[in-house]
Design a protein around this motif. Structure first.
Motif, mmCIF file in Angstrom:
data_model
loop_
_atom_site.group_PDB
_atom_site.id
_atom_site.type_symbol
_atom_site.label_atom_id
_atom_site.label_comp_id
_atom_site.label_asym_id
_atom_site.label_seq_id
_atom_site.Cartn_x
_atom_site.Cartn_y
_atom_site.Cartn_z
ATOM 1 N N UNK A 189 0.847 -1.193 0.000
ATOM 2 C CA UNK A 189 0.000 0.000 0.000
ATOM 3 C C UNK A 189 0.885 1.246 0.000
ATOM 4 N N UNK A 190 1.977 1.169 0.753
ATOM 5 C CA UNK A 190 2.935 2.280 0.763
ATOM 6 C C UNK A 190 3.530 2.542 -0.605
ATOM 7 N N UNK A 191 3.861 1.480 -1.327
ATOM 8 C CA UNK A 191 4.363 1.651 -2.698
ATOM 9 C C UNK A 191 3.350 2.395 -3.555
ATOM 10 N N UNK A 192 2.103 1.944 -3.470
ATOM 11 C CA UNK A 192 1.052 2.520 -4.313
ATOM 12 C C UNK A 192 0.902 4.015 -4.049
ATOM 13 N N UNK A 193 0.914 4.379 -2.796
ATOM 14 C CA UNK A 193 0.802 5.804 -2.464
ATOM 15 C C UNK A 193 2.002 6.579 -2.998
ATOM 16 N N UNK A 194 3.175 6.003 -2.838
ATOM 17 C CA UNK A 194 4.411 6.647 -3.298
ATOM 18 C C UNK A 194 4.400 6.840 -4.810
#
Length: 255
Positions: free
Chosen positions: A117-122
């Motif tokens: 999820x962190x990747x997606x936001x980034x």
């Protein structure tokens, strides 16, 4: 009419001639847009191989499937993240939590889910969620991490009306596939009361084959049967189902 299969593993077919036939049948049925989620590092070349062969029709996504979250998941994640930074992708997926096969890996599934999820936001990308017997666990993480960057699709949604409303309240679309055509699934009753603006279509091929081919291997060309079932439920033309669900897919994926 343009139909969009927002979730297909058509690349599992490694025989070039058969894969060409699968793609041609898909295009013949006006399923012109196919989004390809990988499941682990080994499937990455297959996803990009098909996307490079059909760049006007196939769109790659990358993520680590929860059933593939094992002891080496951090190495797998590192490899997938590296590829995701090097390539053009349209979502992080499929990711999530699956407690049907193995409940003992819940903690590392949760860690992998949060990381991705962190990747997606980034990267400014949507996520495509695999949820099996894990709505509460997934909702807990989504509530924790919710912000204006968190968006995506609940792939293969088979929940009840309350769970559907929760998904929609989080700003996600419901991915509707072959289960909609199954006589006793109950999904038809849930979907009947949900506006099309919250739905996208999918096959999850080669799995979850719709009626009238249930029991056989699924393929993206069969999306037309899911679309027709939805059209029948809503009492509107299939072309309208195709138009709205494809528009929804464009909104979530940006293409």
């Amino acid at each position: 009419m343009i139909l969009t299969d927002t979730h297909t593993h058509l690349y599992y077919e490694t025989d070039p001639a058969k894969l060409t036939e699968l793609m041609q049948r898909s295009l013949d049925n006006q399923v012109n847009r196919l989004f390809l989620p990988n499941v682990d590092s080994k499937s990455i070349p297959l996803v990009f191989g098909l996307a490079e062969q059909y760049p006007q029709h196939c769109y790659p996504m990358l993520g680590l499937h929860p059933c593939d979250v094992k002891e080496d998941f951090k190495e797998e994640l590192a490899h997938i993240y590296k590829e995701a930074k090097l390539r053009k992708i349209y979502a992080i997926g499929e990711i999530g939590i699956d407690l049907y096969w193995d409940k003992s890996t819940l903690s590392i599934q949760q860690e992998a889910f949060r990381t991705q999820i962190g990747w997606a936001k980034q990267m400014g990308l949507p996520i495509v969620i695999h949820c099996r017997e894990a709505f509460d666990e997934i909702f807990e993480i989504l509530d924790e991490l919710k912000d204006d960057k968190l968006r995506g699709i609940f792939h293969c949604f088979t929940g009840d009306a309350a769970q559907a409303e929760k998904v929609i309240s989080l700003g996600f679309y419901l991915g509707i596939g072959g289960v909609l055509t199954y006589k006793n699934s109950g999904l038809d009753k849930v979907v009947q009361d949900i506006s099309l603006e919250h739905l996208v279509l999918e096959t999850d091929s080669p799995y979850l084959t719709p009626v009238p081919f249930r029991g056989k291997q699924n393929e993206s060309s069969y999306l037309v049967y899911v679309a027709q079932k939805l059209a029948d439920l809503k009492q509107i033309p299939i072309e309208e189902v195709a138009r709205i669900t494809t528009l929804n897919s464009e909104k979530v994926f940006g293409v």
